[in-house]
Write a protein that holds these residues in place. Structure first.
Motif, PDB file in Angstrom:
ATOM      1  N   LEU A  95     -10.008 123.956   7.943  1.00 19.54           N
ATOM      2  CA  LEU A  95     -10.323 124.487   9.226  1.00 19.54           C
ATOM      3  C   LEU A  95      -9.779 123.483  10.250  1.00 19.54           C
ATOM      4  O   LEU A  95      -9.806 122.308   9.873  1.00 19.54           O
ATOM      5  N   ASN A  96      -9.221 123.702  11.287  1.00 24.77           N
ATOM      6  CA  ASN A  96      -8.765 123.019  12.312  1.00 24.77           C
ATOM      7  C   ASN A  96      -9.757 122.399  13.245  1.00 24.77           C
ATOM      8  O   ASN A  96     -10.839 123.447  13.093  1.00 24.77           O
ATOM      9  N   GLU A 121     -15.813 125.786  17.204  1.00 28.46           N
ATOM     10  CA  GLU A 121     -16.299 127.196  17.641  1.00 28.46           C
ATOM     11  C   GLU A 121     -17.461 127.488  16.627  1.00 28.46           C
ATOM     12  O   GLU A 121     -18.596 128.015  16.980  1.00 28.46           O
ATOM     13  N   LYS A 122     -17.542 126.892  15.224  1.00 30.72           N
ATOM     14  CA  LYS A 122     -18.489 127.025  14.375  1.00 30.72           C
ATOM     15  C   LYS A 122     -19.695 126.295  14.871  1.00 30.72           C
ATOM     16  O   LYS A 122     -21.040 126.752  14.728  1.00 30.72           O
ATOM     17  N   GLU A 181     -20.455 116.773   7.821  1.00 29.63           N
ATOM     18  CA  GLU A 181     -20.043 118.070   7.847  1.00 29.63           C
ATOM     19  C   GLU A 181     -18.660 118.650   8.548  1.00 29.63           C
ATOM     20  O   GLU A 181     -17.910 119.390   7.942  1.00 29.63           O
ATOM     21  N   VAL A 182     -18.217 117.723   9.404  1.00 28.90           N
ATOM     22  CA  VAL A 182     -16.957 118.042  10.233  1.00 28.90           C
ATOM     23  C   VAL A 182     -15.925 117.557   8.934  1.00 28.90           C
ATOM     24  O   VAL A 182     -14.767 118.269   8.807  1.00 28.90           O
ATOM     25  N   LEU A 183     -16.047 116.542   8.268  1.00 27.33           N
ATOM     26  CA  LEU A 183     -15.123 116.159   7.263  1.00 27.33           C
ATOM     27  C   LEU A 183     -14.903 117.113   6.045  1.00 27.33           C
ATOM     28  O   LEU A 183     -13.864 117.676   5.793  1.00 27.33           O
ATOM     29  N   TYR A 184     -16.072 117.936   5.657  1.00 29.79           N
ATOM     30  CA  TYR A 184     -16.044 119.045   4.735  1.00 29.79           C
ATOM     31  C   TYR A 184     -15.075 120.112   5.260  1.00 29.79           C
ATOM     32  O   TYR A 184     -14.449 120.696   4.506  1.00 29.79           O
ATOM     33  N   TRP A 185     -15.475 120.553   6.494  1.00 35.39           N
ATOM     34  CA  TRP A 185     -14.623 121.748   6.994  1.00 35.39           C
ATOM     35  C   TRP A 185     -13.368 121.176   7.047  1.00 35.39           C
ATOM     36  O   TRP A 185     -12.443 122.020   6.980  1.00 35.39           O
TER      37      TRP A 185
END
Length: 232
Positions: free
Chosen positions: A188-189, A195-196, A179-183
């Motif tokens: 997104l930074n 924050e998300k 999920e982090v990779l996707y964003w």
């Protein structure tokens, strides 16, 4: 129309998902297609609930799009069915998520209004996915789930090992790392992702490091530059 990239993909072990998860997956894929169109100016669609086609008018961005699709699907939480065979196949879904092939070449037809896509690029991608599909096999053996297909021999030779290495790297990612990779792929930074998720930036940085973001980012940039140079 010049060379484009078409991404074709089918969900790994989709038939083993419980009905509720299959419906949820279909809806999530439709949301993904919308997000990709806004970020990368793509045209995408979901067929039969578990098959994705995505036309990248900017072919140099096609690896970023493919990795966004893969990481998005791997981040989706699903439940195993009652049968042990289903549980084993769900493990494959959680490891690989989706098979993806990038077809790079010409398109003779892109009729968005009527949903018609035809030409070399979609043929190359679709054929590769059909070759890899294990729907008709009792035992599914997955060796690779990320491919680059092109009639441009040197370009394919150049990217084949890149796809294999990325595939191995991402297959080891957890759902949260995916999920982090996707964003990150969506621009997104780490502060925005933190924050998300409602966590600290350092937590996101740990996930980012674990998934190998620096290497992935450099590889996406290398692909971007190489495909741009190939454009007429």
């Amino acid at each position: 129309m010049g060379r484009v990239a078409v991404i074709s993909g089918d969900i790994v072990s989709s038939t083993s998902l419980i009905p509720e998860d299959r419906l949820m997956l279909h809806d999530r894929l439709k949301d993904l297609i919308t997000d990709l169109s806004l970020k990368f100016d793509t045209y995408g669609r979901v067929l039969k609930g578990d098959y994705v086609e995505c036309v990248c008018s900017n072919p140099h961005e096609s690896l970023a799009v493919a990795l966004a699709i893969k990481s998005y699907v791997k981040a989706i939480e699903v439940n195993a069915g009652a049968k042990s065979s289903d549980k084993n196949r769900i493990k494959l879904f959680k490891t690989h998520g989706i098979r993806l092939a990038i077809g790079y070449g010409e398109l003779t037809t892109l009729d968005v209004e009527n949903g018609v896509i035809d030409g070399e690029a979609i043929y190359l991608a679709g054929r590769k996915i059909n070759e890899q599909s294990g729907r008709k096999k009792k035992r599914v053996v997955i060796k690779q789930t990320l491919f680059f297909e092109s009639q441009e021999g040197p370009l394919k030779e150049q990217f084949d090992p890149v796809m294999g290495l990325l595939d191995v790297l991402i297959s080891k990612a957890t759902a949260r790392q995916s999920e982090v990779l996707y964003w990150k792929l969506m621009g997104l930074n780490e502060d925005e992702i933190a924050e998300k998720f409602g966590v600290s930036q350092s937590v996101i940085n740990q996930h980012s490091t674990s998934v190998g973001w620096n290497a992935i980012e450099e590889t996406v940039s290398y692909y971007n530059r190489t495909v741009k140079r190939d454009q007429p």
